[in-house]
Scaffold this motif. Sequence first.
Motif, PDB file in Angstrom:
ATOM      1  N   VAL A   1       4.996  -2.334 -10.576  1.00  0.00           N
ATOM      2  CA  VAL A   1       4.184  -1.450  -9.740  1.00  0.00           C
ATOM      3  C   VAL A   1       2.940  -0.976 -10.491  1.00  0.00           C
ATOM      4  O   VAL A   1       1.918  -0.629  -9.869  1.00  0.00           O
ATOM      5  N   ILE A   2       2.985  -0.984 -11.820  1.00  0.00           N
ATOM      6  CA  ILE A   2       1.809  -0.590 -12.605  1.00  0.00           C
ATOM      7  C   ILE A   2       0.670  -1.566 -12.348  1.00  0.00           C
ATOM      8  O   ILE A   2      -0.497  -1.162 -12.215  1.00  0.00           O
ATOM      9  N   ASP A   3       0.984  -2.872 -12.278  1.00  0.00           N
ATOM     10  CA  ASP A   3      -0.052  -3.865 -11.977  1.00  0.00           C
ATOM     11  C   ASP A   3      -0.618  -3.665 -10.571  1.00  0.00           C
ATOM     12  O   ASP A   3      -1.818  -3.839 -10.339  1.00  0.00           O
ATOM     13  N   LEU A   4       0.263  -3.316  -9.629  1.00  0.00           N
ATOM     14  CA  LEU A   4      -0.206  -3.024  -8.273  1.00  0.00           C
ATOM     15  C   LEU A   4      -1.132  -1.821  -8.284  1.00  0.00           C
ATOM     16  O   LEU A   4      -2.182  -1.828  -7.624  1.00  0.00           O
TER      17      LEU A   4
ATOM     18  N   PHE B   1      -3.739  -8.432  -4.772  1.00  0.00           N
ATOM     19  CA  PHE B   1      -2.515  -8.439  -5.571  1.00  0.00           C
ATOM     20  C   PHE B   1      -1.502  -9.417  -4.984  1.00  0.00           C
ATOM     21  O   PHE B   1      -0.911 -10.229  -5.712  1.00  0.00           O
ATOM     22  N   LEU B   2      -1.305  -9.367  -3.654  1.00  0.00           N
ATOM     23  CA  LEU B   2      -0.361 -10.266  -2.997  1.00  0.00           C
ATOM     24  C   LEU B   2      -0.807 -11.715  -3.150  1.00  0.00           C
ATOM     25  O   LEU B   2       0.010 -12.606  -3.418  1.00  0.00           O
TER      26      LEU B   2
ATOM     27  N   MET C   1       6.710  -9.484  -8.316  1.00  0.00           N
ATOM     28  CA  MET C   1       6.407  -8.511  -7.271  1.00  0.00           C
ATOM     29  C   MET C   1       7.072  -7.192  -7.652  1.00  0.00           C
ATOM     30  O   MET C   1       8.164  -7.183  -8.232  1.00  0.00           O
ATOM     31  N   PRO C   2       6.456  -6.049  -7.325  1.00  0.00           N
ATOM     32  CA  PRO C   2       7.022  -4.754  -7.735  1.00  0.00           C
ATOM     33  C   PRO C   2       8.148  -4.272  -6.834  1.00  0.00           C
ATOM     34  O   PRO C   2       8.711  -3.207  -7.073  1.00  0.00           O
ATOM     35  N   ILE C   3       8.491  -5.030  -5.814  1.00  0.00           N
ATOM     36  CA  ILE C   3       9.513  -4.604  -4.860  1.00  0.00           C
ATOM     37  C   ILE C   3      10.525  -5.712  -4.659  1.00  0.00           C
ATOM     38  O   ILE C   3      10.200  -6.902  -4.742  1.00  0.00           O
ATOM     39  N   GLN C   4      11.749  -5.318  -4.398  1.00  0.00           N
ATOM     40  CA  GLN C   4      12.782  -6.263  -4.003  1.00  0.00           C
ATOM     41  C   GLN C   4      13.883  -5.519  -3.264  1.00  0.00           C
ATOM     42  O   GLN C   4      14.115  -4.336  -3.509  1.00  0.00           O
TER      43      GLN C   4
ATOM     44  N   TYR D   1       0.835  -1.214   0.000  1.00  0.00           N
ATOM     45  CA  TYR D   1       0.000   0.000   0.000  1.00  0.00           C
ATOM     46  C   TYR D   1       0.869   1.264   0.000  1.00  0.00           C
ATOM     47  O   TYR D   1       0.557   2.253  -0.667  1.00  0.00           O
ATOM     48  N   LEU D   2       1.980   1.219   0.747  1.00  0.00           N
ATOM     49  CA  LEU D   2       2.887   2.368   0.756  1.00  0.00           C
ATOM     50  C   LEU D   2       3.472   2.594  -0.637  1.00  0.00           C
ATOM     51  O   LEU D   2       3.505   3.729  -1.132  1.00  0.00           O
ATOM     52  N   VAL D   3       3.933   1.514  -1.261  1.00  0.00           N
ATOM     53  CA  VAL D   3       4.530   1.629  -2.598  1.00  0.00           C
ATOM     54  C   VAL D   3       3.505   2.166  -3.589  1.00  0.00           C
ATOM     55  O   VAL D   3       3.819   3.026  -4.426  1.00  0.00           O
TER      56      VAL D   3
END
Length: 370
Positions: free
Chosen positions: A178-181, A190-191, A156-159, A110-112
């Motif tokens: 992150v676009i998909d998120l 999403f997760l 995943m949009p983060i690593q 949610y933060l991202v």
Amino acid sequence: MNYSVQTSSKEERFSVVSLSDRVNTLTVPQKGLLDEAWNHFVSVGTPFPIRGVPRIAGKQSVQQVLEGLNGGLIFEVLEQGKRCLQLTLHGALLSGHGIDLAGLLVRLLYLVRSLFERDSFITEIQSSQIVDQMSLTPVETRLLFALLRIGLPPRMPIQLSGWGPDDSPWRVAISDEVIDLFNSDNAEAFLDDRLSAGYQQDDPCLLEDRQRRILPSLSAMSDFQSSLSVAKPHLDRNTPSYIALSRLDELRAISSFHFDCTRIVAMCEELNECAARDNPLAVILLTRTILNHVPPAFEFETFAQVAANYRGGGSSFKKAAERLENHSRKVADRLAHMPIRDKEVAPTMGEVNFAAEIEAILAEFCRILK
């Protein structure tokens, strides 16, 4: 804002809402193993030594304890020659901390997403920003860092993109996923989608079984390669090679939890083959590919950062890294991207030969991962 995570569902796929049902299918020793493996990783950042299993399961063998589990949850690795069990993200979510860990991931997503809404070109977040905006306690910060280190599912949009020892600051990279998120209904769904798609439930736990499983595909690949009309040049111990065969042996022998050397070994093998065939275009492009591949082992995102900031390899390493960054990359860019002209000259091996510099980088790479 607080985000709650539901814990009951009849879904068969791996999702946050199915965690309680999945935990209920585990035996007591299995629950203990997942808990111990997670706590050990949080504490020291390494896989759980297999010698610790009897303390959890008594007289049960490792095979008996793992029966009913799979490599998508926990799997055997060799860490400095010792048998260990490496927990995955899915296995961590089935530990006693699972619901709390899932909640931390959801909050981070949610933060991202909110940061992306404000700046669609954001590529990185510092740990201090994460701690501040998520209002994390020291315990939560440590758990989230361990969760990111253990590895997230594909797409995943983060690593985790950089960290230091102990309580040093760390960074999280934000990818185009992150676009998909941003387009998803909520971070929980999403997760769940990523957890389900990334769950390798057919993978075996034990190293011997995992190796046996890939033997047929390796045999088929060998048969295919032997059928090719153009044979690979033969490189033996008495044949000079672009990358020393002893260095390749070192790379193959590395058993690191943090980094899988499969691709870099393949790159180096192909680099040797292309150099033996006097294929300069392939050599310089593979050289560039290796430079793009290794920075995370040096705790940097790009090779330019390695060349400018890495201090662990001494002056010879720095000179080699600077020459690769400043010279080899320009050669690669020119040969790969320059449009056709009315007159051209074919590149030569002398123009693309950075064997000594690559050797310096790979030597330090091996030293770090031993």
